[in-house]
Enzyme design. Structure first.
Site, PDB file in Angstrom:
ATOM      1  N   THR A 415       1.960  -3.043  -3.891  1.00 17.14           N
ATOM      2  CA  THR A 415       1.929  -1.599  -3.418  1.00 17.14           C
ATOM      3  C   THR A 415       1.191  -0.791  -4.497  1.00 17.14           C
ATOM      4  OG1 THR A 415       3.531   0.098  -2.707  1.00 17.14           O
ATOM      5  CG2 THR A 415       4.287  -1.362  -4.280  1.00 17.14           C
ATOM      6  N   THR A 433       3.806   2.238   0.002  1.00 18.27           N
ATOM      7  CA  THR A 433       3.300   0.687   0.370  1.00 18.27           C
ATOM      8  C   THR A 433       3.032   0.474   1.738  1.00 18.27           C
ATOM      9  OG1 THR A 433       3.809  -1.534  -0.241  1.00 18.27           O
ATOM     10  CG2 THR A 433       5.671  -0.096   0.341  1.00 18.27           C
ATOM     11  N   GLU A 435       3.804  -2.916   1.951  1.00 18.38           N
ATOM     12  CA  GLU A 435       4.451  -4.324   1.569  1.00 18.38           C
ATOM     13  C   GLU A 435       3.417  -5.444   1.334  1.00 18.38           C
ATOM     14  OE1 GLU A 435       6.736  -5.726   0.378  1.00 18.38           O
ATOM     15  OE2 GLU A 435       6.845  -7.427   1.580  1.00 18.38           O
TER      16      GLU A 435
HETATM   17  N1  GLU Z   1       8.119  -3.760  -0.078  1.00 13.83           N
HETATM   18  C1  GLU Z   1       8.342  -3.616  -1.499  1.00 13.83           C
HETATM   19  C2  GLU Z   1       9.264  -3.005  -1.855  1.00 13.83           C
HETATM   20  O1  GLU Z   1       9.967  -2.093  -1.236  1.00 13.83           O
HETATM   21  C3  GLU Z   1       7.269  -3.065  -2.113  1.00 13.83           C
HETATM   22  C4  GLU Z   1       6.060  -3.928  -2.094  1.00 13.83           C
HETATM   23  C5  GLU Z   1       5.479  -4.307  -3.405  1.00 13.83           C
HETATM   24  O2  GLU Z   1       5.365  -3.668  -4.500  1.00 13.83           O
HETATM   25  O3  GLU Z   1       5.148  -5.443  -3.633  1.00 13.83           O
HETATM   26  O4  GLU Z   1      10.353  -3.438  -2.892  1.00 13.83           O
END
Ligand code: GLU
Length: 616
Positions: A415, A433, A435
Site C-alpha cells: 500500500t 491502500t 490492498e
Molecule cells: N490491506 C493491508 C492491511 O490493511 C494493507 C496492504 C498492504 O500494505 O499490503 O493491512
C-alpha cells in the site's frame, strides 16, 4: 473555506497568520511529464514538509502548503495525486487510516476510512458453495467479491471538514492536472505492471489503461489518465456524493457486480454484491487513537478496526520492561523479535472490528499485561512460534499463556504511507491502500481508478479452533488491517511521525523503526534505511537479504532465530519479486523548528521527501 491561489495574489496576512512563511508566496515551477521533479529520500527545512512515494505527489503537497493549505489540505493533494502516479497502491477505489496532530489543541485524532463489507455479504462469502472450502486466494483477489465499499474519499472529506482550509475541488486540482498531462513511467511502475500483466489483461478497462499496446508501458514513456482527471473534476464539482450514490458510484457498482472481463479472459472473476445503498451508507469514522508511553514519549497509533496501533503499542509496552539501549545489538534485536512474536499472538487472537467483536483494547495495552507477556521472553532462547495468546482480561495468570496457539493467514502486499507537516505544525500520518498491488485488478470503466480487494483481509474460514474468530466477514464489517500510521509526541509536541505499507509487516516495520530511532540511537534516515526483519508469531522470521547478511545474524541464529527471505509473488509463486519489507516514510521534529523528512533511499525505487523552505 478559502480558495487557494498562486503567487502574490495570496494575502500575506493569511500566511503570516498561519505561521507559514514570511516572504512572498511562489508556486513551484510547472512540472511537465518530461520534467518530473527529482526524487530525494531526505530533506530538511521549515515551513512544512512531505514524504511520499512519488515526486509528483510530494510536489502536489508542497504546492498546497506553499499556498497556505493545512496538513489536511496537503494530505488530500498528496493522496489524490498518488491515485494517478501510484495507482496500484492508492486512489479513490480504496481506503485507509489517517492520524492527525492538531498543533492548536496538541491533540492527536484519527479517521478510520477502512472499507466496509456490503450489506448482502455473509460470513461464508469466501467459501466456495460447491465445496464448502475457502476460495483460492488469487481467485478471491481478482473478483468483484473482494471489493470493499471504498472509504478513501469519505476520509478526505472528513479530514477537510475537521482541519482543512481549502475545499475538496481545490485540493484535487494538482491530481487532476497530473492525470490529464500524464507522468513518466519509471522502472518501479513498469515492474509492478509486469508482475500484474496477466490479471490486468483479463479486464478490458484495466488493460486499456495500464497495458498500452498490450504490454507494460516503457520506462520513460508518459502515462496519461484522462478518465481519472474527469472523475476528479466531477467529484470536485459535485462533491463526494458523486461516488457515494451518484453516477461514479453507479459505474463502480456495475463493475463490482459485473466485472468487466476482456473477451478472451481466462479467469472467471466472481461478482460482488455491492449496491448504491452500500455506497450511500458508508461513513468514515472519527476514532480515538491508541496511546502508550514509551521511554517517556507518547506514542499514538490507529485503534481497531486496524490492528496496527494496539499491536505496536503492546510490543512497545513489552519492550518497556527492558533497557534495550544497554544491551548488545544481538540481545536488543532478539527482544525486538520476541516482543513482536508475543504481540502478534495476541493480535491474531483478539483483534477485529470492535463494532462486531469484543476487543479488549485497554487490557492489551495495559502495563500489567505487558509484564505478563515480557516474562515469557527468554534472553537465551527464541520462542518457537506460533506461541499462545495471553489472557489480557485476567492478567493475574502471571507468566502462563492460555489456550492453544493458532495460525492465521499472513499476508504482506503493498500500500502506501505518507507524512505531511504544515507551517503551523499540524501533522498527518496517513496509510492508505487498495490492498494488493493493483487491488482487485478491476478499473472502473470510464473512470480511471482501480477497485480494492480489501475484503480478502478477512479470514476466509475460522482460525481460532473453538474460540471466536475476530476477523471473519460480516455485513458492514471492516476487515482486519495492519496499517499503523503513528505519531510520537514528546512533552505534547511532535517528535516523530512514521508509517509504512507491507500488509502484516507494516506493524514490525514501524516497531523496528521506533526501536532503531529511540533505543538504538540511529538517525531517522538510518532507522528507515536499516535492514528489516519481521517476526509475526511464526516459526521463522521474514528478513531482508541485508539483515541476514549482517554481523548480528549468527548471534541471533545461536539463540534459535531462523530467517527466511521471501522473493516470490503471493499471487503467483512463479513470479520473482524484490525481497524488500515495507516502504517507510517519516518526519522528525528537531529542536528549533526544523523538520527532518525521511523516506526510503532504495526500497520501491526510493521515496520523495521535500520541504517548503530547505535549511542545512
Ligand atoms: N490491506 C493491508 C492491511 O490493511 C494493507 C496492504 C498492504 O500494505 O499490503 O493491512
Amino acid at each position: 473555506m478559502r480558495t487557494r491561489r498562486c503567487g502574490a495574489a495570496l494575502a500575506a496576512g493569511l500566511l503570516l497568520g498561519a505561521g507559514l512563511l514570511t516572504g512572498a508566496v511562489a508556486c513551484a515551477p510547472a512540472v511537465t511529464p518530461t520534467n518530473p521533479p527529482a526524487k530525494t529520500p531526505v530533506a530538511r527545512g521549515v515551513g512544512g514538509a512531505v514524504v511520499s512515494d512519488t515526486a509528483e505527489s510530494t510536489q502536489a503537497g508542497l504546492d498546497v502548503l506553499r499556498q497556505g493549505g493545512t496538513a489536511a489540505d496537503a494530505a488530500v493533494a498528496v493522496a489524490s495525486t498518488l491515485g494517478v502516479t501510484d495507482p496500484y497502491v492508492a486512489g479513490i477505489g480504496g481506503g485507509g487510516y489517517l492520524v492527525y496532530y492538531d498543533a492548536r489543541t496538541h491533540r492527536v485524532s484519527t479517521i478510520d476510512g477502512r472499507e466496509t463489507t456490503p450489506a448482502a455479504d455473509e460470513p461464508t462469502m469466501f467459501l466456495d458453495p460447491a465445496t464448502g472450502k475457502p476460495v483460492p486466494f488469487p481467485a478471491a483477489v481478482d473478483s468483484g467479491l473482494s471489493v470493499g465499499v471504498p472509504g478513501m474519499l469519505a476520509t478526505w472529506q472528513r479530514a477537510l471538514q475537521r482541519w482543512g482550509r481549502f475545499g475538496l475541488a481545490e485540493d484535487l486540482r494538482s491530481a487532476e492536472q497530473v492525470a490529464e498531462r500524464g507522468f513518466v513511467v519509471d522502472a518501479t511502475f513498469q515492474e509492478q505492471t509486469r508482475r500484474n500483466a496477466r490479471r490486468f489483461a483479463a479486464f478490458g478497462s484495466t488493460a486499456a489503461l495500464f497495458l498500452p499496446g498490450g504490454r507494460p508501458p516503457a520506462v520513460g514513456s508518459t502515462l496519461r489518465n484522462p478518465d481519472l482527471a474527469k472523475t476528479y473534476r466531477e467529484i470536485g464539482e459535485g462533491g463526494i456524493s458523486a461516488l457515494y450514490g451518484g453516477s461514479i458510484g453507479a459505474d463502480l457498482v456495475q463493475a463490482v457486480q459485473h466485472p468487466p472481463l476482456a473477451p478472451r479472459a481466462t479467469l472467471s472473476a466472481r461478482p460482488g454484491s455491492m449496491t448504491l445503498s452500500d455506497l450511500r451508507a458508508y461513513r468514515a469514522l472519527d476514532a480515538d487513537p491508541t496511546h502508550v508511553s514509551y521511554r517517556g514519549l507518547d506514542v499514538y497509533g490507529m485503534a481497531p478496526s486496524s490492528s496496527g496501533g494496539v499491536t505496536d503499542g503492546e510490543a512497545l509496552n513489552i519492550l518497556g520492561n527492558f533497557d534495550l539501549s544497554a544491551m548488545s545489538r544481538v540481545q536488543a534485536l532478539h527482544h525486538y523479535l520476541e516482543a513482536s512474536r508475543l504481540a502478534f499472538a495476541d493480535r491474531n487472537r483478539y483483534l477485529g472490528d470492535p463494532r462486531y467483536v469484543n476487543v479488549p483494547q485497554q487490557q492489551l495495552l495495559s502495563t500489567s499485561f505487558s509484564r505478563q507477556r515480557a516474562c515469557l521472553i527468554d534472553p537465551a532462547k527464541a520462542g518457537t512460534g506460533p506461541v499462545t495468546a495471553g489472557d489480557p482480561v485476567s492478567a493475574s495468570r502471571g507468566c502462563a499463556p492460555v489456550g492453544a496457539a493458532v495460525t492465521v493467514p499472513d499476508r504482506e502486499h503493498h500500500t502506501n504511507h505518507f507524512v505531511v507537516v504544515d507551517g503551523a505544525g499540524d501533522v498527518v500520518s496517513y496509510t492508505n491502500t487498495i490492498e494488493e498491488i493493483g487491488g482487485s485488478g478491476i478499473v472502473v470503466p470510464g473512470r480511471g481508478f482501480l477497485l480494492n480487494n480489501e475484503l480478502t483481509d478477512f479470514n476466509f474460514a475460522p482460525t481460532q479452533g473453538g474460540a471466536t474468530d475476530p476477523n471473519l466477514p460480516a455485513a458492514g464489517k471492516r476487515p482486519g488491517s495492519s496499517m499503523s500510521p503513528t505519531i510520537v509526541l514528546k512533552d505534547d509536541r511532535p517528535f516523530l511521525a512514521v508509517g509504512s505499507p507491507g500488509g502484516a509487516t507494516i506493524i514490525t516495520t514501524v516497531l523496528q523503526i521506533l526501536v532503531n530511532r529511540i533505543d538504538l540511537g540511529m538517525s531517522l534516515p538510518d532507522a528507515i534505511a536499516a535492514p528489516r526483519a519481521s517476526q509475526r508469531d511464526a516459526a521463522t522470521t521474514q528478513a531482508e537479504p541485508a539483515f541476514v547478511a549482517a554481523s548480528t545474524t549468527p548471534g541471533l541464529q545461536a539463540l534459535g532465530h531462523r530467517f527466511v527471505i521471501r522473493d516470490t509473488s503471493p499471487l503467483d509463486p512463479t513470479i520473482k519479486i524484490n525481497p524488500e519489507i515495507g516502504v517507510a516514510s517519516g518526519l522528525e521534529f528537531l529542536p528549533g523548528g526544523t523538520v527532518l523528512a525521511a523516506g526510503e533511499p532504495t526500497r520501491n525505487g526510493g521515496s520523495a521527501a521535500g520541504v517548503v523552505s530547505p535549511t542545512r
